[in-house]
Write a protein that holds these residues in place. Structure first.
Motif: not given
Length: 55
Positions: A1-4, A49-53
């Protein structure tokens, strides 16, 4: 998750830098409004963005 999160933030900064750079390459002039536009687009991508807020 941290990498994303890192990739997402790097993309946002890349967008913020690419907008004034592309305008400079296309027209040969640079203005403060292009930096503002790049920052606005980069921050908008970071926020919505694609990962949301939930960054």
């Amino acid at each position: 998750m941290n990498r994303l999160r890192l990739i997402h933030r790097l993309l946002a900064v890349g967008i913020a830098v690419a907008v004034p750079a592309a305008a400079f390459v296309a027209s040969g002039i640079i203005g403060i409004e292009l930096f503002v536009l790049g920052a606005a687009l980069g921050f908008a991508y970071w926020y919505w963005g694609p990962t949301g807020t939930l960054l």
